[in-house]
Scaffold this motif. Sequence first.
Motif, PDB file in Angstrom:
ATOM      1  N   VAL A  10      49.896  54.720  34.412  1.00 18.94           N
ATOM      2  CA  VAL A  10      50.572  55.232  35.606  1.00 18.94           C
ATOM      3  C   VAL A  10      49.600  55.988  36.500  1.00 18.94           C
ATOM      4  N   LEU A  11      48.702  56.737  35.900  1.00 22.09           N
ATOM      5  CA  LEU A  11      47.828  57.624  36.661  1.00 22.09           C
ATOM      6  C   LEU A  11      46.773  56.871  37.479  1.00 22.09           C
ATOM      7  N   ILE A  12      46.153  55.857  36.921  1.00 22.58           N
ATOM      8  CA  ILE A  12      45.081  55.132  37.627  1.00 22.58           C
ATOM      9  C   ILE A  12      45.589  54.423  38.878  1.00 22.58           C
ATOM     10  N   PRO A  13      46.718  53.684  38.824  1.00 22.32           N
ATOM     11  CA  PRO A  13      47.199  53.094  40.086  1.00 22.32           C
ATOM     12  C   PRO A  13      47.612  54.129  41.124  1.00 22.32           C
ATOM     13  N   LEU A  14      48.160  55.262  40.691  1.00 25.49           N
ATOM     14  CA  LEU A  14      48.537  56.297  41.657  1.00 25.49           C
ATOM     15  C   LEU A  14      47.316  56.905  42.335  1.00 25.49           C
ATOM     16  N   ALA A  18      46.473  56.576  46.282  1.00 28.73           N
ATOM     17  CA  ALA A  18      46.169  57.752  47.095  1.00 28.73           C
ATOM     18  C   ALA A  18      44.837  57.565  47.825  1.00 28.73           C
ATOM     19  N   GLY A  19      43.841  57.015  47.132  1.00 25.68           N
ATOM     20  CA  GLY A  19      42.555  56.740  47.781  1.00 25.68           C
ATOM     21  C   GLY A  19      42.674  55.701  48.872  1.00 25.68           C
ATOM     22  N   LEU A  20      43.526  54.710  48.649  1.00 21.83           N
ATOM     23  CA  LEU A  20      43.742  53.672  49.654  1.00 21.83           C
ATOM     24  C   LEU A  20      44.400  54.248  50.904  1.00 21.83           C
ATOM     25  N   PHE A  21      45.418  55.085  50.721  1.00 20.49           N
ATOM     26  CA  PHE A  21      46.069  55.720  51.867  1.00 20.49           C
ATOM     27  C   PHE A  21      45.120  56.677  52.585  1.00 20.49           C
ATOM     28  N   TYR A  22      44.297  57.388  51.819  1.00 14.03           N
ATOM     29  CA  TYR A  22      43.318  58.281  52.437  1.00 14.03           C
ATOM     30  C   TYR A  22      42.323  57.485  53.278  1.00 14.03           C
ATOM     31  N   SER A  23      41.824  56.396  52.718  1.00 18.61           N
ATOM     32  CA  SER A  23      40.869  55.569  53.455  1.00 18.61           C
ATOM     33  C   SER A  23      41.502  54.950  54.694  1.00 18.61           C
ATOM     34  N   ALA A  24      42.756  54.535  54.576  1.00 21.34           N
ATOM     35  CA  ALA A  24      43.433  53.930  55.723  1.00 21.34           C
ATOM     36  C   ALA A  24      43.652  54.946  56.836  1.00 21.34           C
ATOM     37  N   LEU A  40      34.736  55.465  49.838  1.00 23.50           N
ATOM     38  CA  LEU A  40      35.878  55.551  48.922  1.00 23.50           C
ATOM     39  C   LEU A  40      36.798  54.360  49.108  1.00 23.50           C
ATOM     40  N   CYS A  41      36.822  53.821  50.308  1.00 29.77           N
ATOM     41  CA  CYS A  41      37.667  52.671  50.624  1.00 29.77           C
ATOM     42  C   CYS A  41      37.331  51.470  49.753  1.00 29.77           C
ATOM     43  N   PHE A  42      36.059  51.244  49.512  1.00 26.97           N
ATOM     44  CA  PHE A  42      35.616  50.109  48.700  1.00 26.97           C
ATOM     45  C   PHE A  42      36.200  50.198  47.294  1.00 26.97           C
ATOM     46  N   TYR A  43      36.129  51.359  46.704  1.00 26.56           N
ATOM     47  CA  TYR A  43      36.612  51.519  45.334  1.00 26.56           C
ATOM     48  C   TYR A  43      38.132  51.569  45.256  1.00 26.56           C
ATOM     49  N   LEU A  45      40.043  49.731  46.947  1.00 31.47           N
ATOM     50  CA  LEU A  45      40.464  48.331  46.962  1.00 31.47           C
ATOM     51  C   LEU A  45      40.014  47.584  45.709  1.00 31.47           C
ATOM     52  N   LEU A  46      38.896  48.011  45.119  1.00 30.70           N
ATOM     53  CA  LEU A  46      38.354  47.331  43.950  1.00 30.70           C
ATOM     54  C   LEU A  46      39.113  47.670  42.674  1.00 30.70           C
ATOM     55  N   LEU A  47      39.544  48.903  42.515  1.00 31.19           N
ATOM     56  CA  LEU A  47      40.174  49.352  41.267  1.00 31.19           C
ATOM     57  C   LEU A  47      41.465  48.614  40.923  1.00 31.19           C
ATOM     58  N   PRO A  48      42.398  48.401  41.860  1.00 32.07           N
ATOM     59  CA  PRO A  48      43.619  47.676  41.481  1.00 32.07           C
ATOM     60  C   PRO A  48      43.359  46.226  41.078  1.00 32.07           C
ATOM     61  N   ILE A  49      42.263  45.645  41.515  1.00 30.16           N
ATOM     62  CA  ILE A  49      41.931  44.277  41.129  1.00 30.16           C
ATOM     63  C   ILE A  49      41.244  44.255  39.761  1.00 30.16           C
ATOM     64  N   THR A  50      40.413  45.243  39.500  1.00 25.10           N
ATOM     65  CA  THR A  50      39.609  45.262  38.288  1.00 25.10           C
ATOM     66  C   THR A  50      40.449  45.433  37.029  1.00 25.10           C
ATOM     67  N   ILE A  51      41.447  46.284  37.069  1.00 27.36           N
ATOM     68  CA  ILE A  51      42.225  46.592  35.867  1.00 27.36           C
ATOM     69  C   ILE A  51      42.988  45.373  35.338  1.00 27.36           C
ATOM     70  N   PRO A  52      43.752  44.624  36.148  1.00 26.61           N
ATOM     71  CA  PRO A  52      44.424  43.449  35.588  1.00 26.61           C
ATOM     72  C   PRO A  52      43.461  42.377  35.089  1.00 26.61           C
ATOM     73  N   VAL A  53      42.323  42.227  35.767  1.00 26.08           N
ATOM     74  CA  VAL A  53      41.334  41.242  35.323  1.00 26.08           C
ATOM     75  C   VAL A  53      40.766  41.652  33.969  1.00 26.08           C
ATOM     76  N   TYR A  54      40.477  42.931  33.797  1.00 25.74           N
ATOM     77  CA  TYR A  54      39.978  43.423  32.513  1.00 25.74           C
ATOM     78  C   TYR A  54      41.008  43.199  31.406  1.00 25.74           C
ATOM     79  N   VAL A  55      42.265  43.524  31.673  1.00 27.25           N
ATOM     80  CA  VAL A  55      43.319  43.344  30.665  1.00 27.25           C
ATOM     81  C   VAL A  55      43.465  41.873  30.311  1.00 27.25           C
TER      82      VAL A  55
END
Length: 71
Positions: A10-14, A18-24, A40-43, A45-55
Amino acid sequence: MFLSLPTLTVLIPLISLAGLFYSASVEENFPHGCTSTASLCFYSLLLPITIPVYVFFHLWTWMGIKLFRHN
């Protein structure tokens, strides 16, 4: 102290959201300016993609090991 898996789930997507909204709200050319790895914008956008691919690949590896052992 380590956080439990449900808490991190729950914490990582939140934090990423928050970083995505801040960057926007802060960056003027928001998704086109997200190519620099220093922003910060790069990361955010990268984090929500990385986690499902890793899983997915973690489960794929685990399934391959299970199938190999039982053959």
